[in-house]
Design an enzyme around this catalytic site. Structure first.
Site, PDB file in Angstrom:
ATOM      1  N   CYS A 282       0.966  -1.317   0.087  1.00  0.00           N
ATOM      2  CA  CYS A 282       0.055   0.134  -0.126  1.00  0.00           C
ATOM      3  C   CYS A 282       0.731   1.393   0.076  1.00  0.00           C
ATOM      4  O   CYS A 282       1.624   1.533  -0.999  1.00  0.00           O
ATOM      5  CB  CYS A 282      -0.822  -0.024   1.183  1.00  0.00           C
ATOM      6  SG  CYS A 282      -2.434   1.267   1.059  1.00  0.00           S
ATOM      7  N   HIS A 366      -3.925  -5.240  -0.379  1.00  0.00           N
ATOM      8  CA  HIS A 366      -3.985  -5.661   0.987  1.00  0.00           C
ATOM      9  C   HIS A 366      -3.818  -7.256   1.114  1.00  0.00           C
ATOM     10  O   HIS A 366      -4.782  -7.755   1.179  1.00  0.00           O
ATOM     11  CB  HIS A 366      -4.605  -4.914   2.062  1.00  0.00           C
ATOM     12  CG  HIS A 366      -4.244  -3.650   2.289  1.00  0.00           C
ATOM     13  ND1 HIS A 366      -3.923  -3.205   3.776  1.00  0.00           N
ATOM     14  CD2 HIS A 366      -4.591  -2.506   1.761  1.00  0.00           C
ATOM     15  CE1 HIS A 366      -3.889  -1.933   3.650  1.00  0.00           C
ATOM     16  NE2 HIS A 366      -4.254  -1.414   2.476  1.00  0.00           N
ATOM     17  N   GLU A 368      -3.001  -9.183   3.470  1.00  0.00           N
ATOM     18  CA  GLU A 368      -3.227  -9.909   4.795  1.00  0.00           C
ATOM     19  C   GLU A 368      -4.532 -10.146   4.920  1.00  0.00           C
ATOM     20  O   GLU A 368      -4.930 -10.876   5.937  1.00  0.00           O
ATOM     21  CB  GLU A 368      -2.703  -8.912   5.782  1.00  0.00           C
ATOM     22  CG  GLU A 368      -3.701  -7.436   6.136  1.00  0.00           C
ATOM     23  CD  GLU A 368      -3.612  -6.637   5.156  1.00  0.00           C
ATOM     24  OE1 GLU A 368      -4.394  -5.654   5.072  1.00  0.00           O
ATOM     25  OE2 GLU A 368      -2.875  -6.515   4.302  1.00  0.00           O
TER      26      GLU A 368
END
Length: 399
Positions: A282, A366, A368
């Site tokens: 990001c 992202h 995650e």
């Protein structure tokens, strides 16, 4: 203009006032008072707590396109910022429907109560489809969100505040959400019926530069055998190198990358002189691109959601990912030696780069998955494998 309600009418207890003078009425929820920020929309169906506590949303008001927000309640396990007391994350939230009573075994409190404790101003009863269409047409809008239980507002003052706010361009918000000091991280991902774990074996060391890092990123790094040290955004390159890291992680975060880049870019350029593997996500991706000579641009409406298709050119695979960014790397500005590895299939915007001849790469999305699909979890293994290769150890399978 919103007029005063007659004695027998119910006053709106919350307003969203856009910089162009548009006034949207609603029912107030969460904290009372007002907040100024950029209004964006998020298309995720779940994970509202993770979204609202993502430091990358600092300075923003999130419009949820999914109509039912809050029905699974709130808890202390699903927050993403490192320091909850600092309340790094969204300043406001907009919902279509009222928040219902929680119906989930993990719920510890009602979302409205949690919003109040968190200091997030919210309103419901808004036609979020119409607001989303407006934002898609005109772009992310500067605005003031206000909540007054008595329904009394100074409309002209709110309009002036929205109009006079300068927006996110030129703002370095990483300094506002970063850690105050270095710390160690050992928590591993949540497991059904067990909760979060703790790393017991750490064969290598990763230094994570915190521009607004999310907890689940650190958990995934820790779960792959890393001893993780989190350092503030303004940490000098020489101090990072003195920690003898096996890998360096550049985190997500809010604000204008060019503003944060005033101190981050020189530091990253120093780190690039080493052969230490570097991975960015990001804002970390954008800062790495700036350090390599590329440019960043403010997007019309940004990408915010958990259903964005991205193609990984290194594998040819398409994955569905979480996105949260209002700035992007200009893919046409990538210099020689910097390869575009990922691209958005929504608008062809850049979503990943790698540096030729160096163990250095980054992605815009992202991986995650907090919230969102886990298609991109392999990127953490890709990073760890660069470390393992440098240490002469066998690679983990990317899956």
């Amino acid at each position: 203009m919103v007029k005063s309600a007659p004695w027998n009418e119910v006053r709106p207890t919350a307003l969203l006032v856009l910089a162009d003078g548009t006034v949207i009425e609603g029912k107030g929820l969460g904290a009372t008072g007002k907040a100024v920020g950029e209004v964006c929309f998020n298309t995720a169906l779940t994970g509202y707590q993770e979204i609202l506590t993502d430091p990358s949303y600092a300075g923003q008001v999130v419009t949820f396109t999914f109509p039912h927000i809050g029905n699974v309640g709130a808890n202390e396990e699903d927050i993403e910022d490192l320091t909850p007391a600092a309340r790094a994350g969204a300043v406001g939230a907009i919902f279509r429907a009222d928040i219902t009573d929680p119906s989930n075994f993990r719920a510890a409190e009602h979302l409205d109560q949690w919003l109040k404790r968190r200091g997030i101003v919210a309103l419901s009863g808004v036609d979020t489809r119409a607001l989303t269409s407006l934002l898609r047409e005109k772009g992310a809008a500067n605005a003031v969100i206000a909540h007054a239980p008595d329904g009394r507002f100074d409309i002209e003052t709110l309009k002036a505040e929205a109009r006079d706010w300068g927006g996110l361009v030129g703002l370095d918000l990483a300094k506002e959400v970063t850690s105050g000091q270095s710390s160690s991280w050992t928590e591993t991902p949540w497991v059904w019926d067990e909760g979060y774990g703790s790393a017991t074996e750490s064969p290598f060391h990763i230094v994570a530069v915190d521009y607004g890092v999310k907890r689940n990123i650190l958990r995934l790094l820790s779960s792959l055998g890393a001893r993780v040290t989190v350092v503030p955004a303004t940490t000098a390159a020489e101090d990072i190198l003195a920690m003898e890291p096996d890998g360096i992680f550049l985190s997500n975060g809010p604000g204008d990358p060019e503003a944060t880049g005033e101190y981050a870019v020189p530091m990253i350029r120093e780190l690039l002189k080493s052969d230490i593997p570097i991975f960015g996500i990001c804002l970390g991706h954008q800062l790495l691109a700036l350090a390599l000579g590329a440019k960043t641009v403010k997007m019309h409406q940004g990408h915010h959601g958990a259903n964005h298709p991205v193609k990984d050119h290194t594998t040819g695979k398409v994955e569905i990912v979480s996105m949260n960014h209002g700035f992007s790397v200009d893919g046409k500005s990538l210099p020689e030696g910097v390869e575009e590895t990922h691209v958005s299939l929504f608008d062809d915007s850049n979503c990943g780069i790698s540096l030729a001849g160096k163990p250095v790469f980054s992605v815009q999305h992202h991986p995650e998955a907090s919230p969102g699909p886990q298609d991109s979890h392999y990127l953490f293994r890709r990073f760890v494998n660069l470390i393992r290769e440098r240490k002469g150890e066998p690679a983990l399978a990317e899956r």
